[in-house]
Design a protein around this motif. Structure first.
Motif, PDB file in Angstrom:
ATOM      1  N   SER A  98       7.846  11.293  -2.363  1.00 22.89           N
ATOM      2  CA  SER A  98       8.129  10.210  -1.413  1.00 22.89           C
ATOM      3  C   SER A  98       9.286  10.579  -0.488  1.00 22.89           C
ATOM      4  O   SER A  98       9.273  10.256   0.707  1.00 22.89           O
ATOM      5  N   TYR A  99      10.285  11.263  -1.038  1.00 16.60           N
ATOM      6  CA  TYR A  99      11.409  11.733  -0.220  1.00 16.60           C
ATOM      7  C   TYR A  99      10.913  12.730   0.831  1.00 16.60           C
ATOM      8  O   TYR A  99      11.295  12.660   2.005  1.00 16.60           O
ATOM      9  N   LEU A 100      10.039  13.649   0.410  1.00 18.24           N
ATOM     10  CA  LEU A 100       9.471  14.615   1.353  1.00 18.24           C
ATOM     11  C   LEU A 100       8.611  13.920   2.397  1.00 18.24           C
ATOM     12  O   LEU A 100       8.618  14.300   3.577  1.00 18.24           O
ATOM     13  N   ASN A 101       7.891  12.881   1.978  1.00 16.77           N
ATOM     14  CA  ASN A 101       7.057  12.125   2.912  1.00 16.77           C
ATOM     15  C   ASN A 101       7.904  11.449   3.980  1.00 16.77           C
ATOM     16  O   ASN A 101       7.546  11.420   5.161  1.00 16.77           O
ATOM     17  N   GLN A 102       9.046  10.923   3.556  1.00 13.68           N
ATOM     18  CA  GLN A 102       9.947  10.291   4.517  1.00 13.68           C
ATOM     19  C   GLN A 102      10.635  11.322   5.400  1.00 13.68           C
ATOM     20  O   GLN A 102      10.805  11.104   6.609  1.00 13.68           O
ATOM     21  N   LEU A 103      11.016  12.440   4.795  1.00 10.23           N
ATOM     22  CA  LEU A 103      11.722  13.478   5.536  1.00 10.23           C
ATOM     23  C   LEU A 103      10.838  14.134   6.584  1.00 10.23           C
ATOM     24  O   LEU A 103      11.259  14.362   7.726  1.00 10.23           O
ATOM     25  N   ILE A 104       9.599  14.441   6.211  1.00  8.53           N
ATOM     26  CA  ILE A 104       8.700  15.188   7.103  1.00  8.53           C
ATOM     27  C   ILE A 104       7.900  14.263   8.020  1.00  8.53           C
ATOM     28  O   ILE A 104       7.768  14.526   9.224  1.00  8.53           O
ATOM     29  N   TYR A 105       7.366  13.176   7.449  1.00  9.88           N
ATOM     30  CA  TYR A 105       6.470  12.312   8.221  1.00  9.88           C
ATOM     31  C   TYR A 105       7.088  10.950   8.559  1.00  9.88           C
ATOM     32  O   TYR A 105       6.420  10.108   9.167  1.00  9.88           O
ATOM     33  N   THR A 110       3.673   4.606   1.415  1.00 10.11           N
ATOM     34  CA  THR A 110       2.342   5.112   1.699  1.00 10.11           C
ATOM     35  C   THR A 110       1.501   4.020   2.354  1.00 10.11           C
ATOM     36  O   THR A 110       1.792   2.827   2.228  1.00 10.11           O
ATOM     37  N   ALA A 111       0.456   4.434   3.055  1.00 13.19           N
ATOM     38  CA  ALA A 111      -0.442   3.469   3.690  1.00 13.19           C
ATOM     39  C   ALA A 111      -1.089   2.567   2.646  1.00 13.19           C
ATOM     40  O   ALA A 111      -1.327   1.378   2.893  1.00 13.19           O
ATOM     41  N   ASN A 112      -1.362   3.116   1.469  1.00 11.72           N
ATOM     42  CA  ASN A 112      -1.975   2.325   0.395  1.00 11.72           C
ATOM     43  C   ASN A 112      -1.050   1.187  -0.032  1.00 11.72           C
ATOM     44  O   ASN A 112      -1.484   0.038  -0.171  1.00 11.72           O
ATOM     45  N   ASN A 113       0.239   1.478  -0.232  1.00 15.52           N
ATOM     46  CA  ASN A 113       1.186   0.437  -0.614  1.00 15.52           C
ATOM     47  C   ASN A 113       1.381  -0.591   0.493  1.00 15.52           C
ATOM     48  O   ASN A 113       1.606  -1.777   0.228  1.00 15.52           O
ATOM     49  N   ALA A 114       1.314  -0.128   1.737  1.00 13.64           N
ATOM     50  CA  ALA A 114       1.454  -1.052   2.863  1.00 13.64           C
ATOM     51  C   ALA A 114       0.314  -2.069   2.870  1.00 13.64           C
ATOM     52  O   ALA A 114       0.525  -3.264   3.118  1.00 13.64           O
ATOM     53  N   VAL A 115      -0.897  -1.602   2.581  1.00 12.22           N
ATOM     54  CA  VAL A 115      -2.055  -2.501   2.538  1.00 12.22           C
ATOM     55  C   VAL A 115      -1.931  -3.471   1.369  1.00 12.22           C
ATOM     56  O   VAL A 115      -2.213  -4.669   1.506  1.00 12.22           O
ATOM     57  N   MET A 176      -5.587   5.422   0.273  1.00  9.98           N
ATOM     58  CA  MET A 176      -5.482   5.751   1.690  1.00  9.98           C
ATOM     59  C   MET A 176      -4.300   6.677   1.959  1.00  9.98           C
ATOM     60  O   MET A 176      -3.145   6.262   1.839  1.00  9.98           O
ATOM     61  N   SER A 177      -4.590   7.914   2.305  1.00  8.61           N
ATOM     62  CA  SER A 177      -3.546   8.885   2.597  1.00  8.61           C
ATOM     63  C   SER A 177      -3.595   9.265   4.074  1.00  8.61           C
ATOM     64  O   SER A 177      -4.671   9.525   4.608  1.00  8.61           O
ATOM     65  N   THR A 178      -2.431   9.276   4.703  1.00 13.60           N
ATOM     66  CA  THR A 178      -2.366   9.580   6.134  1.00 13.60           C
ATOM     67  C   THR A 178      -1.824  10.977   6.410  1.00 13.60           C
ATOM     68  O   THR A 178      -1.782  11.402   7.557  1.00 13.60           O
ATOM     69  N   ASN A 179      -1.402  11.681   5.355  1.00 18.71           N
ATOM     70  CA  ASN A 179      -0.901  13.036   5.524  1.00 18.71           C
ATOM     71  C   ASN A 179      -0.977  13.762   4.186  1.00 18.71           C
ATOM     72  O   ASN A 179      -1.212  13.127   3.140  1.00 18.71           O
ATOM     73  N   PRO A 180      -0.790  15.073   4.162  1.00 19.66           N
ATOM     74  CA  PRO A 180      -0.915  15.836   2.911  1.00 19.66           C
ATOM     75  C   PRO A 180       0.055  15.404   1.817  1.00 19.66           C
ATOM     76  O   PRO A 180      -0.289  15.435   0.627  1.00 19.66           O
ATOM     77  N   ILE A 181       1.271  14.999   2.194  1.00 21.79           N
ATOM     78  CA  ILE A 181       2.249  14.601   1.187  1.00 21.79           C
ATOM     79  C   ILE A 181       1.829  13.305   0.505  1.00 21.79           C
ATOM     80  O   ILE A 181       1.910  13.187  -0.725  1.00 21.79           O
ATOM     81  N   SER A 182       1.380  12.335   1.280  1.00 23.83           N
ATOM     82  CA  SER A 182       0.939  11.077   0.673  1.00 23.83           C
ATOM     83  C   SER A 182      -0.288  11.301  -0.208  1.00 23.83           C
ATOM     84  O   SER A 182      -0.460  10.625  -1.230  1.00 23.83           O
TER      85      SER A 182
END
Length: 226
Positions: A98-105, A110-115, A176-182
Motif C-alpha cells: 500500500s505504501y508503494l501504491n501511494q508512493l508510485i501511483y 485501492t479501487a476495490n476499497n473505494a467501491v 478491481m485493480s487499477t495498477n500492478p501494485i494494487s
C-alpha cells in the motif's frame, strides 16, 4: 481416503469460471438497493434479502464443489498460531504494498476499497447487511472457491507453491485493480491465505484469517463514512 476426480480441464475451467462469475452477482442487488436507499425502504429490504439468499446459495454450491475436489482429507483442526501469524503476514505485506501504491501511483486506497466504502452509510439496513456479508458470508464463499476448490481442482496433492501462486493471482482478478501494485496487494493476500490453508490442512484457518482481515477493514471504512 483421498478422492480422485477424473474430469477434463475444460469442464473444470468452465466450472470455476461460473463460480467466479457467480460471486460477482450478489453485489448487483446491493447496487439496486442503493438506488432506493432514500425513497423506498421496502424495495431496499427486498433487494437485501435477495442479496443474502444469493450469498447463501453460492456458499452452498462452493462448499459442495469443495467437498467434491478436496484432496486433503478430514480437517486437521484450528491452528491459532497459524491464524495469528497469517493475519500478521497479510497486514505487514499489504502495508508495504500500500505504501508503494501511494508512493508510485498516488493512491491512498485501492479501487476495490473505494467501491466498498461507497456502499456504506447511505442506509442502515444496507450497511448492516453488507458489513455482515463482508465479515462472515464473503470470507466463507471466497475461501471455498479460491482456496478449497481452486487449489485442489487443477493441481495434484504435493508441491504447494503452484497452488499458492495460482490461487493468489485468480483471487486478485476478482478485485478491481487499477495498477500492478494494487493487483499485487490482493494477490499477496490470496497467496498467504492459500499457504495457511494448505499447510494446516484445514480451510477453517484461512476462513478465520479472512474474517479477521475483513472485520478490521470494514471497521476502518465505517469510521471514514460516519
Amino acid at each position: 481416503m483421498i478422492k480422485v476426480i477424473k474430469q477434463s480441464w475444460i469442464f473444470r475451467a468452465i466450472l470455476i469460471a461460473l463460480m467466479l462469475i457467480a460471486i460477482e452477482i450478489p453485489p448487483i442487488a446491493v447496487n439496486f438497493a442503493l438506488r432506493y436507499s432514500k425513497t423506498n425502504q421496502l424495495i431496499v429490504d427486498g433487494f437485501m434479502v435477495l442479496f443474502i439468499c444469493l450469498m447463501l446459495a453460492i456458499i452452498w454450491w462452493a462448499h459442495r464443489t469443495y467437498e467434491t475436489y478436496n484432496q486433503l482429507g478430514q480437517p486437521a483442526g484450528i491452528k491459532v498460531g497459524w491464524i495469528i501469524g497469517g493475519y500478521l503476514a497479510i497486514i505487514l505485506g499489504m502495508d508495504v504494498l500500500s505504501y508503494l501504491n501511494q508512493l508510485i501511483y498516488h493512491q491512498t486506497e485501492t479501487a476495490n476499497n473505494a467501491v466498498l466504502g461507497s456502499m456504506l452509510g447511505h442506509n442502515e439496513v444496507i450497511t448492516i447487511v453488507f458489513c455482515f456479508s463482508a465479515v462472515v458470508l464473503s470470507p466463507i464463499a471466497e475461501e471455498f472457491i479460491f482456496r478449497g476448490t481452486l487449489t485442489n481442482m487443477f493441481f495434484k496433492r504435493g508441491n504447494i507453491w503452484p497452488k499458492v501462486i495460482f490461487s493468489g493471482v485468480i483471487f486478485s482478478t476478482g478485485h478491481m485493480s487499477t495498477n500492478p501494485i494494487s493487483f499485487l496487494i490482493y494477490a499477496y493476500m490470496g497467496m498467504v491465505l492459500a499457504y495457511v490453508y494448505l499447510r494446516t490442512d484445514d480451510i477453517r484457518n484461512s476462513i478465520a484469517i479472512h474474517m479477521i482481515n475483513n472485520a478490521i477493514a470494514m471497521y476502518v471504512l465505517l469510521v471514514q463514512v460516519t
